[in-house]
Scaffold this motif. Structure first.
Motif: not given
Length: 523
Positions: A227-231, A288-302, A304-305, A310-314
């Motif tokens: 979670i460090l990259p997002a922080l 969808t509401f935040l208009n951001c990317h949903y990182f799905i673990n089953a699709l190997d979306e990490d 860290r990247h 990719h981040l939402g906002e409100c």
């Protein structure tokens, strides 16, 4: 030091009675309050919130053990339904007293605990079965009672719910205009809050973030480095960050907490709501509401990247132990509309009514409105008191929307308790349970008129379908007026919490006291 059974019971009961006595004076519409002294030059708190009052009680270290048990009743009732803490305290104390009398008559404590639980389950089923569905016309009555008969507050809540609908969400914040007011905005509420209760101690009971970034993922975070990259992204952009995650390991959470406490990061973590396939669907709705990317673990979306896009906002968000509210218009209404169309199709194809309702509830959240009640006060005490009453009132309304409403003033406990039910349970135990149930109404009645009433008088009025209005001190025909009503969920939650803790006390055989610092006596 180890106390024997007799001293254990006396010590526990003494602490429990002390808490129940102080908390009990606030039960009902009499608007009784408790003044709590505070250290140094802080002004005293004037309050009628059961949990806050209980947490500020200080007794001898032996008596504090019993007090803590009753405080646990308050906390459980608060966590389950957000209201009913005072009723739960009064009822627990009464159940313990009745249980002690039964023990003196020779009944086995374990048997009493078991039979009380059976009677509670039967009564809870009756209350739930007979609950009436809430309507917009009933909202005012529910809000008024939990707001200690503050008519302006109840009207404000009723008005805002009429504007945003039953599915809308409401938050409370300070007013900067010098007066109480309401504001209607777009909003999305998740029924999950802090990912761990430790964050409540770090971020506070309720954390508000202005113009935050939001990361959405079903990833099970094992290392803090994930979670460090997002922080770091949030810190670079000088904006607070909320991460919505499926889970986080104790080690990673501990590092997050340490960094939060030393001021290195401005962030919090919410838990993904629901279970199974619904977790993924609801995270997709949020993204969808935040208009951001949903990182799905089953699709190997990490995560860290994760990059800024990719981040939402409100506009803002409010997170607490049980929910997270995202406030603001969706930045991509077309994406929301397409998501809603897909949900309608899913609901139409649902194989069961349960799945259909779950999908329609998702669409309701995506299309949801949010109401903001802004409160003003001339002093810290006034604002604090007003916010506590607003929170209780809003929690009661939410519970009524979900569970329906029942007879108010604690009368539903007696109305739907049939002493002839559970004939396999000894009559003495059934009578003792009923006497404990009566304590809730009797405490409320005494707070209103200054004297006790009798169980016979109450049961006679109930048999004639009369309910009690404490403000006017009168019995009135319950239908069709429904003047004084309670959320069924709040009543049942209070009942469950009280019976649970009473069972612990009645079956206690020893008390082990430890040495502790004088300051540890206070909760």
């Amino acid at each position: 030091m180890i106390y024997n059974e007799e001293k254990t019971n006396k010590t526990l009961v003494k602490g429990i009675e002390a808490v129940a006595d102080v908390v009990g004076v606030t039960l009902g519409p009499a608007r009784n309050s408790v003044i709590i002294d505070r250290p140094d030059d802080l002004p005293p708190l004037i309050i009628n919130d059961g949990v806050t009052i209980a947490r500020n009680i200080s007794l001898t270290k032996e008596e504090m053990v019993g007090a803590k048990l009753l405080i646990e009743v308050c906390k459980r009732a608060q966590e389950k339904s957000g209201d009913g803490t005072t009723s739960a305290s009064v009822l627990a104390n009464a159940l313990i007293k009745q249980g002690m009398k039964l023990i003196e008559q020779g009944y086995n404590p374990t048997l009493i605990r078991s039979e009380f639980t059976k009677l509670m389950q039967t009564l809870e089923s009756e209350i739930s079965f007979n609950a009436s569905e809430i309507t917009l016309d009933n909202i005012y009555a529910i809000a008024l009672i939990s707001a200690n008969n503050d008519e302006e507050m109840a009207l404000r809540i009723s008005k805002i719910i009429r504007s945003i609908g039953m599915e809308g969400v409401i938050t409370v914040e300070p007013s900067h205009s010098g007066k109480d007011e309401i504001e209607i905005v777009k909003g999305f509420e998740s029924s999950a809050g802090y990912i761990h209760n430790v964050l409540e101690r770090v971020n506070g009971k309720e954390r508000r973030m202005e113009n935050p970034l939001v990361l959405v993922s079903d990833q099970e975070v094992k290392d803090f480095e994930e979670i460090l990259p997002a922080l770091e992204l949030a810190k670079e952009n000088k904006r607070p960050l909320l991460m919505v995650l499926k889970s986080i390991s104790p080690i990673a959470l501990n590092q997050f907490v340490v960094n939060s406490m030393n001021g290195s990061i401005d962030a919090s973590i919410a838990k993904a709501e629901d279970i199974s396939v619904w977790t993924g669907l609801k995270l997709g709705d949020l993204a969808t509401f935040l208009n951001c990317h949903y990182f799905i673990n089953a699709l190997d979306e990490d995560i860290r990247h994760a990059r800024l896009e990719h981040l939402g906002e409100c506009e803002s968000l409010v997170i607490n132990a049980s929910s997270t509210l995202f406030i603001g218009q969706p930045s991509n209404p077309e994406r929301v509309a397409k998501r809603c169309e897909q949900i309608v199709e899913d609901a139409a194809m649902a194989e069961t009514e349960f799945h259909k309702k779950k999908n329609l509830a998702r669409m309701g959240k995506l299309n949801g409105m949010a109401g903001i009640i802004k409160i003003h006060g001339e002093s810290e005490q006034e604002i604090h008191n007003k916010k506590d009453r607003l929170d209780d009132s809003l929690n009661a309304v939410r519970s009524a929307i979900q569970t329906g409403y029942t007879w108010g003033s604690g009368l539903s406990l007696l109305k739907y308790y049939n002493i002839d039910n559970n004939p396999d349970i000894k009559l003495d135990i059934r009578i003792g349970f009923r006497n404990a149930l009566f304590a809730v109404f009797n405490t409320l009645y005494k707070n209103c008129v200054g004297e006790d009433t009798t169980l016979e008088n109450v049961m006679h009025n109930l048999s004639q379908e009369y309910a009690y209005d404490g403000i006017k001190d009168e019995w009135y025909l319950h239908a069709p007026e429904y003047r004084v009503i309670d959320p069924a969920g709040v009543v049942c939650s209070s009942l469950r919490s009280a019976v649970s803790v009473a069972g612990y006390v009645l079956t206690a055989k020893r008390l082990i006291m430890r040495e502790r610092h004088e300051l540890d006596r206070r909760i």
